[in-house]
Design an enzyme around this catalytic site. Structure first.
Site, PDB file in Angstrom:
ATOM      1  N   ASP A 294      -7.020   0.615  10.117  1.00  0.00           N
ATOM      2  CA  ASP A 294      -7.266   1.721  10.848  1.00  0.00           C
ATOM      3  C   ASP A 294      -7.619   1.445  12.304  1.00  0.00           C
ATOM      4  OD1 ASP A 294      -7.681   3.517   8.496  1.00  0.00           O
ATOM      5  OD2 ASP A 294      -9.508   2.536   8.195  1.00  0.00           O
TER       6      ASP A 294
ATOM      7  N   ASP B  89      -5.774  -1.878   4.226  1.00  0.00           N
ATOM      8  CA  ASP B  89      -6.132  -0.903   4.861  1.00  0.00           C
ATOM      9  C   ASP B  89      -6.397  -1.095   6.513  1.00  0.00           C
ATOM     10  OD1 ASP B  89      -6.854   1.843   5.466  1.00  0.00           O
ATOM     11  OD2 ASP B  89      -8.917   1.454   5.301  1.00  0.00           O
TER      12      ASP B  89
ATOM     13  N   ARG C 181      -7.436  -0.874  -2.742  1.00  0.00           N
ATOM     14  CA  ARG C 181      -5.901  -0.905  -2.091  1.00  0.00           C
ATOM     15  C   ARG C 181      -5.861  -2.327  -1.449  1.00  0.00           C
ATOM     16  NH1 ARG C 181      -9.416   2.361   2.130  1.00  0.00           N
ATOM     17  NH2 ARG C 181     -10.010   3.499   0.114  1.00  0.00           N
TER      18      ARG C 181
ATOM     19  N   ARG D  69       0.864  -1.263  -0.089  1.00  0.00           N
ATOM     20  CA  ARG D  69       0.110  -0.133   0.012  1.00  0.00           C
ATOM     21  C   ARG D  69       0.839   1.028   0.107  1.00  0.00           C
ATOM     22  NH1 ARG D  69      -4.727   2.142   3.253  1.00  0.00           N
ATOM     23  NH2 ARG D  69      -5.411   3.967   2.003  1.00  0.00           N
TER      24      ARG D  69
END
Length: 181
Positions: free
Chosen positions: A94, A92, A89, A78
């Site tokens: 988070d 990810d 992507r 990424r």
């Protein structure tokens, strides 16, 4: 965690499994949701995502954790600078919640600012921690999910559980579910 492009680890399901293993370098995974196939949000002309939520018990401060998550994203191909908002992507990662902490710093908002608006986050988070409180608004995850469902149009295929041989949902370690990532 989410992905909709293959990485060196393979398809998105394999990427999430390999990324979960890498998360162990930042702490200890205590819970894993199931995997979910989810509709893209924002930019619709892309493959569906595979999403999951894990609870990570860590001694790291929020900024240190974020730095580690971004490094893992890079390991899986990424490049946040090369993509675009809500685009495809390879990985990810988070921070959704961090105990009852509230953080508002450049590049980091905890609780995640769009947590209560995204079924692809709330459905797996509700699976592993329905009673955990969102420090941003004082509502439990289950309440946020109920509110989202009440205001939503038909989303029957928006978040669909899927199976993968490389992913085992449930408790890890001692089964303790901390304030959550």
């Amino acid at each position: 965690m989410g992905a909709n492009l293959a990485s060196w680890a393979g398809a998105p399901e394999a990427t999430l499994a390999a990324a979960a293993n890498r998360l162990e370098s930042l702490g200890r995974i205590t819970r894993r949701s199931s995997l979910y196939s989810t509709e893209p949000v924002g930019f619709a002309a892309q493959p569906r995502f595979v999403n999951a939520v894990v609870a990570l018990k860590t001694e790291l401060a929020p900024q240190e954790l974020l730095k580690g998550l971004l490094a893992i994203e890079q390991e899986f191909g990424r490049d946040r600078g090369a993509g675009f908002a809500n685009g495809p992507r390879t990985l990810d990662l988070d921070i959704l919640l961090f105990g009852d902490m509230k953080v508002s710093e450049p590049g980091l908002e905890i609780p995640h600012p769009r947590l209560g608006q995204r079924a692809f986050v709330l459905v797996p988070l509700n699976e592993i921690a329905p009673r955990i409180m969102n420090a941003g608004n004082g509502m439990a995850v289950s309440q946020l999910l109920n509110s989202l469902h009440q205001g939503a149009e038909s989303t029957a295929d928006a978040v669909v559980p899927i199976q993968s041989d490389g992913w085992r949902p449930g408790a890890g370690g001692d089964g303790d579910c901390p304030g959550g990532v």
